[in-house]
Design an enzyme around this catalytic site. Structure first.
Site, mmCIF file in Angstrom:
data_model
loop_
_atom_site.group_PDB
_atom_site.id
_atom_site.type_symbol
_atom_site.label_atom_id
_atom_site.label_comp_id
_atom_site.label_asym_id
_atom_site.label_seq_id
_atom_site.Cartn_x
_atom_site.Cartn_y
_atom_site.Cartn_z
ATOM 1 N N SER A 181 -3.957 110.664 -33.453
ATOM 2 C CA SER A 181 -3.950 111.907 -33.652
ATOM 3 C C SER A 181 -2.602 112.842 -32.954
ATOM 4 C CB SER A 181 -5.200 112.469 -33.370
ATOM 5 O OG SER A 181 -6.297 112.282 -34.314
ATOM 6 N N ASP A 192 -14.639 108.728 -36.559
ATOM 7 C CA ASP A 192 -14.020 107.592 -37.066
ATOM 8 C C ASP A 192 -14.488 106.149 -36.350
ATOM 9 O OD1 ASP A 192 -12.291 109.106 -38.383
ATOM 10 O OD2 ASP A 192 -10.697 109.097 -36.945
ATOM 11 N N ARG A 218 -17.230 105.525 -46.407
ATOM 12 C CA ARG A 218 -17.508 104.604 -45.360
ATOM 13 C C ARG A 218 -19.127 104.644 -45.310
ATOM 14 N NH1 ARG A 218 -12.941 106.606 -41.093
ATOM 15 N NH2 ARG A 218 -11.086 105.082 -42.267
HETATM 16 O O1 LIG Z 1 -6.827 115.526 -37.198
HETATM 17 C C1 LIG Z 1 -6.755 114.261 -37.038
HETATM 18 O O2 LIG Z 1 -5.753 113.653 -36.259
HETATM 19 C C2 LIG Z 1 -7.727 113.673 -37.500
HETATM 20 C C3 LIG Z 1 -9.011 114.060 -37.880
HETATM 21 C C4 LIG Z 1 -9.956 113.533 -38.538
HETATM 22 O O3 LIG Z 1 -10.028 113.717 -39.813
HETATM 23 P P1 LIG Z 1 -11.043 115.141 -40.485
HETATM 24 O O4 LIG Z 1 -10.116 116.320 -40.010
HETATM 25 O O5 LIG Z 1 -10.895 114.948 -42.068
HETATM 26 O O6 LIG Z 1 -12.250 114.949 -40.044
HETATM 27 C C5 LIG Z 1 -10.059 112.188 -38.248
HETATM 28 O O7 LIG Z 1 -11.191 111.392 -39.536
HETATM 29 C C6 LIG Z 1 -8.759 111.487 -38.678
HETATM 30 O O8 LIG Z 1 -8.810 110.074 -38.365
HETATM 31 C C7 LIG Z 1 -7.641 112.093 -37.647
HETATM 32 C C1 LIG Z 2 -9.535 108.865 -41.479
HETATM 33 C C2 LIG Z 2 -8.856 108.605 -40.775
HETATM 34 O O1 LIG Z 2 -7.345 108.671 -40.636
HETATM 35 P P1 LIG Z 2 -6.671 109.904 -41.827
HETATM 36 O O2 LIG Z 2 -7.660 110.854 -42.200
HETATM 37 O O3 LIG Z 2 -5.593 110.224 -41.187
HETATM 38 O O4 LIG Z 2 -6.217 109.164 -43.186
HETATM 39 C C3 LIG Z 2 -8.980 107.507 -39.820
HETATM 40 O O5 LIG Z 2 -7.953 106.740 -39.130
HETATM 41 O O6 LIG Z 2 -9.977 106.889 -39.883
#
Ligand SMILES: O=C(O)C1=C[C@@H](OP(=O)(O)O)[C@@H](O)[C@H](O)C1
Ligand SMILES: C=C(OP(=O)(O)O)C(=O)O
Length: 432
Positions: free
Chosen positions: A20, A319, A350
């Site tokens: 992120s 995640d 998932r």
């Molecule tokens: O903002 C981010 O970097 C992320 C937010 C999450 O998704 P959501 O915003 O859809 O929950 C996460 O699942 C993803 O891997 C990374």
């Molecule tokens: C949900 C994920 O990533 P993204 O939403 O960026 O594809 C993840 O890394 O588990």
């Protein structure tokens, strides 16, 4: 990929940079004045997609993968150029949603798409609020998914109440808010990861995050004249560390130290869950790396018991749920995961993929509408596991395989390159 059971894991590793934070460093670095230098950048395919998209928008980005060093020559808030081709976010939901917030305010039209998985993930959740701000976004197939055609407009601030606690939705709105007239606010039902708020503020934006009421949070941003480049040292990704935390707990006689892991409270749910399951995980060398807290985490194999995971904890470990489900199989008693319907709209569904794969290995697991229920204690045995090209599934089942009675075949394990290119190298370094 065939994974054999492991007898013991021991040693010290450093996991790759946080996904992120790596994405956000590229985006804000591109929009800033001056050169942003990023160290311990995640060289995973998702973050490379973000780099590629911003190169297509005219930003000079130098990447030295051997050193994990990225240098971004920012073009200023109003310096992006119209792309000559369709932007390709690959497998990355973060790239697609966050960049859409930025593109909504540019003085040009652009298109963004990604792989087959991205083209199925819901984009209505950003199209709705960005359109309320004045953006013109068309889902080309009319299904609220990518490809998206985005025609930049003059935006105005809104106060959006999001039905989901999603950092991607929040961040898309805040990035658009940099360009909007007036203040932009987003209220989310519980606090999702706050890396955008922290990094925007470090780049000079006026942004705030305020708890309001019992659980909901409101982030607010004022329009910016410019952002200013900074140096960023990316902490180790707790979502990647999670596989080694879980492996250290379930593989007998193990002791693993994971150095320099991000422990931002909006991301540390895995640690809280392990504690609730009876694990004693120690943290040393706690300090701040820029705006983010980090620590060295040491985990030893231990007996665990079931727990209930839900509510505002969910966004802090979303995640990690596949590997938490694996952990629950090795805990005595019942583990309930609830309030996690968001799992259905990730790289795979998932809930379905975890339940299918753990059932194939002999676990007692039931899918629910918003999660799963696991009766721990049944030994796991070998099986052929479909990753469905979902990196989190491939890594979670590599962990399950380590304490399985017989080898596990993981189909499509190459997808691990999305977030952890040298996962198996790090694992082998710990294997005894
Ligand atoms: O903002 C981010 O970097 C992320 C937010 C999450 O998704 P959501 O915003 O859809 O929950 C996460 O699942 C993803 O891997 C990374
Ligand atoms: C949900 C994920 O990533 P993204 O939403 O960026 O594809 C993840 O890394 O588990």
């Amino acid at each position: 990929m065939i994974m054999n059971p492991v007898h013991r894991l021991e040693g010290e590793i450093t996991v790759p940079g946080d996904k992120s934070i790596s994405h956000r460093s590229v985006m804000l670095g591109s929009l800033a004045k001056g050169t942003t230098v990023v160290t311990h950048f995640l060289e995973g395919a998702d973050c490379l997609s973000s780099i590629q998209c911003f190169r297509s928008l005219g930003v000079k980005i130098h990447n030295d993968p051997d050193k994990g060093l990225v240098r971004i020559e920012g073009r200023g808030l109003h310096g992006l150029q119209a792309p000559e081709q369709i932007l390709d976010a690959g497998n990355s939901g973060t790239t697609t949603r966050l960049i859409s917030g930025i593109l909504s305010a540019q003085p040009f039209t652009s298109m963004i798409t990604g792989d087959a998985s991205i083209q199925k993930r819901p984009m209505g959740r950003i199209i709705t609020p960005l359109s309320m701000m004045g953006a013109e976004i068309e889902s080309i197939r009319g299904n609220d998914c990518a490809p998206l055609k985005i025609t930049g407009q003059n935006l105005h601030g809104i106060h959006y109440t999001s039905p989901v606690a999603s950092a991607q939705v929040k961040s898309a709105i805040l990035l658009a808010g940099l360009y909007a007239q007036g203040t932009t606010r987003i209220t989310e039902p519980s606090l999702s990861r706050n890396h955008s708020e922290l990094m925007l503020s470090a780049f000079g934006a006026k942004v705030s995050s305020i708890p309001d009421g019992s659980k909901s949070y409101t982030a607010a941003i004022h329009p910016a004249d410019e952002l200013y480049a900074i140096d960023i040292s990316v902490p180790g990704d707790i979502s990647s560390a999670a596989y080694f935390i879980a492996a250290g707990l379930i593989v007998p006689n193990s002791c693993i130290t994971i150095k320099n892991v991000g422990i931002n409270p909006t991301r540390d749910g895995i640690l809280r869950v392990c504690k609730a399951m009876g694990a004693n995980i120690t943290m040393e060398n706690i300090h701040n790396e820029g705006m983010e807290p980090v620590a060295d985490i040491t985990v030893r194999s231990q007996s665990l018991h079931g727990t209930v995971i839900g509510g505002e904890l969910i966004p802090t470990l979303i995640d990690e749920i596949p590997v938490i489900a694996v952990l629950a199989c090795f805990a005595s008693g019942t583990t309930i995961i609830k309030d996690a319907a968001e799992l259905k709209v990730k790289e795979s569904n998932r809930i379905d993929t975890v339940v299918e794969a753990l059932s194939a290995m002999g676990a007692r697991i039931t899918a629910t509408e918003d999660g799963m229920i696991i009766e721990g204690g049944a030994p796991l045995h070998g099986a052929k596991i479909q990753s469905y090209d979902d990196h989190r599934i491939a890594m979670a089942f590599s962990v399950a395989a380590m304490n399985s009675e017989s080898p596990v075949e993981i189909v499509g394990a190459e997808c691990i390159r999305i977030s952890y290119p040298d996962f198996f190298g790090d694992l082998n370094a710990l294997r005894y």
